[in-house]
Write a protein that holds these residues in place. Structure first.
Motif: not given
Length: 414
Positions: A161-174, A176-182, A329-335
């Motif tokens: 049993r996972v609440g909507p807030a936890a699901v939304c947090r994990e979807l955001r983590r998946i 959200v763009p990060g930074r690639p390697l220089p 697979a994009r570097p800003e998502l899975t570097t």
């Protein structure tokens, strides 16, 4: 049999998709005929190892790929000898797609090592480990091996049993763009592989850190020392492009349970976490990674809640699996994919020869990325780096991680 959404995604992400595992046995050259005989005996009855990829019969967006069975099982078609050294063999393997006219795996015997290469659509890293365990002299059959994707929910266990807030947090983590390697200042990106044999005493000492704590898992240690290696190579994040954007690593987490622990196929999810590159102390980076990994169990429950809906949507619309896979697979998502495991069957032997080392081979990701895998076998620790940066950058990263491990081990002496 139609591919699952996960399998379809591995085919459509635009990369070769080859992963692998090698086992090293000291002594003279291995006997090819003996290896073929053992493979026929132990793998010949596994339907998964005889599946051949079939192209879509109609529009790819609607029908997707299918598996068909190729019989009889012929080890000679898959198992060959080579005189390539291990590192160049792994570099070639990870850089090229396996031929689709036969089952998507092959076994190479090179000197005193056996190397299994497979397409990620057919098998994941845990499956490769399971198959290698079956080849050992004293292997005990784990019982029927599942032939598809491991179900993300435990057998006999209610859906968490996972609440909507936890699901939304994990979807955001998946997403959200990060930074690639220089970016590399000179030269075109190209694949490189480095196999680094780590000092066992340094590893044992490092795993006792932080002092007075519970010690560190291999994953925690790999993540923290990779963060330190990035800081050593590129400086703190503020000196990188894109300002204060975090640098994310992706950690594969096996969703199999004791009920389906030996299931062949794809049974993992991936959790993203920000690496503590800006922390100066090696132990502080390790503690930060321990805190992040401690939250993985709860986050996996969110993935168990999310995955069935995502998989159903992608299975009904096969091109959606490709869109999702290419985006992730994009570097800003899975570097950087970072994973570690321990070979627990010790001692292990192949035709009387003791296993001395397991060498993992993570997949090649798009340009601007690097993937790392660490394995503990008996008293040997082996780190493999697969980079898609400048030629030779895998070795640079591996050496930097090695230095960071020594810094962690020496922290209690400072």
């Amino acid at each position: 049999m139609r591919l699952t959404a996960i399998e379809e995604g591995h085919l459509r992400n635009g990369m070769p998709g080859t992963i692998g595992i090698a086992a090293v046995f000291p002594g003279g050259p291995l006997d090819l005929a003996q290896v073929r005989s053992r493979v026929r005996e132990r793998w010949g009855g596994l339907d998964r190892m005889s599946l051949v990829l079939q192209p879509p019969t109609g529009p790819a967006a609607l029908s997707g790929h299918r598996w068909s069975a190729a019989r009889p099982f012929d080890p000679a078609a898959h198992i060959t000898a080579t005189d390539q050294d291990l590192e160049s063999l792994l570099t070639d393997g990870v850089s090229h797609r396996l031929p689709v006219e036969r089952p998507l795996w092959r076994l190479l015997v090179t000197g005193h090592a056996v190397v299994l290469l497979a397409h990620h659509a057919l098998l994941d890293g845990r499956s490769l480990e399971t198959l290698f365990r079956l080849l050992m002299d004293d292997a005990v059959s784990p019982g029927p091996l599942g032939e598809g994707v491991a179900h993300p929910l435990a057998a006999g266990r209610q859906r968490p049993r996972v609440g909507p807030a936890a699901v939304c947090r994990e979807l955001r983590r998946i997403g959200v763009p990060g930074r690639p390697l220089p970016p590399a200042p000179l030269g075109e990106p190209r694949p490189s592989v480095a196999v680094v044999e780590l000092d066992p005493q340094v590893m044992r000492t490092a795993r006792r850190q932080p002092a007075g704590g519970r010690g560190s898992t291999l994953n925690e240690l790999l993540l923290s020392t990779y963060a330190g290696a990035l800081r050593a190579c590129h400086g703190p994040l503020r000196s990188w492009p894109k300002g204060s954007t975090p640098f994310y690593a992706t950690v594969p987490v096996d969703l199999r349970t004791r009920h389906n622990a030996h299931h062949l196929g794809n049974g993992v999810t991936a959790l993203r976490m920000a690496l503590p590159v800006d922390l100066e102390s090696p132990v502080a980076r390790l503690q930060a990674c321990q805190d992040a990994v401690a939250a993985f169990d709860g986050r996996c429950d969110a993935h168990r809640a999310i995955l069935p809906a995502l998989q159903a949507a992608a299975r009904n619309v096969p091109w959606l699996a490709g869109v999702m896979a290419k985006r992730l697979a994009r570097p800003e998502l899975t570097t950087s994919l970072c994973t570690a495991f321990k070979w627990r069957d010790n001692p292990s032997h192949l035709h009387g020869r003791p296993l001395s080392r397991i060498v993992p081979l993570p997949q090649l990701s798009p340009p601007g990325t690097a993937n790392l895998c660490l394995v503990h076998t008996a008293d040997a620790y082996t780190l493999t780096v697969v980079s898609h940066l400048r030629g030779g950058d895998a070795g640079t990263i591996g050496e930097a991680v090695q230095r960071e491990l020594k810094a962690v081990a020496a922290s209690d002496l400072l």
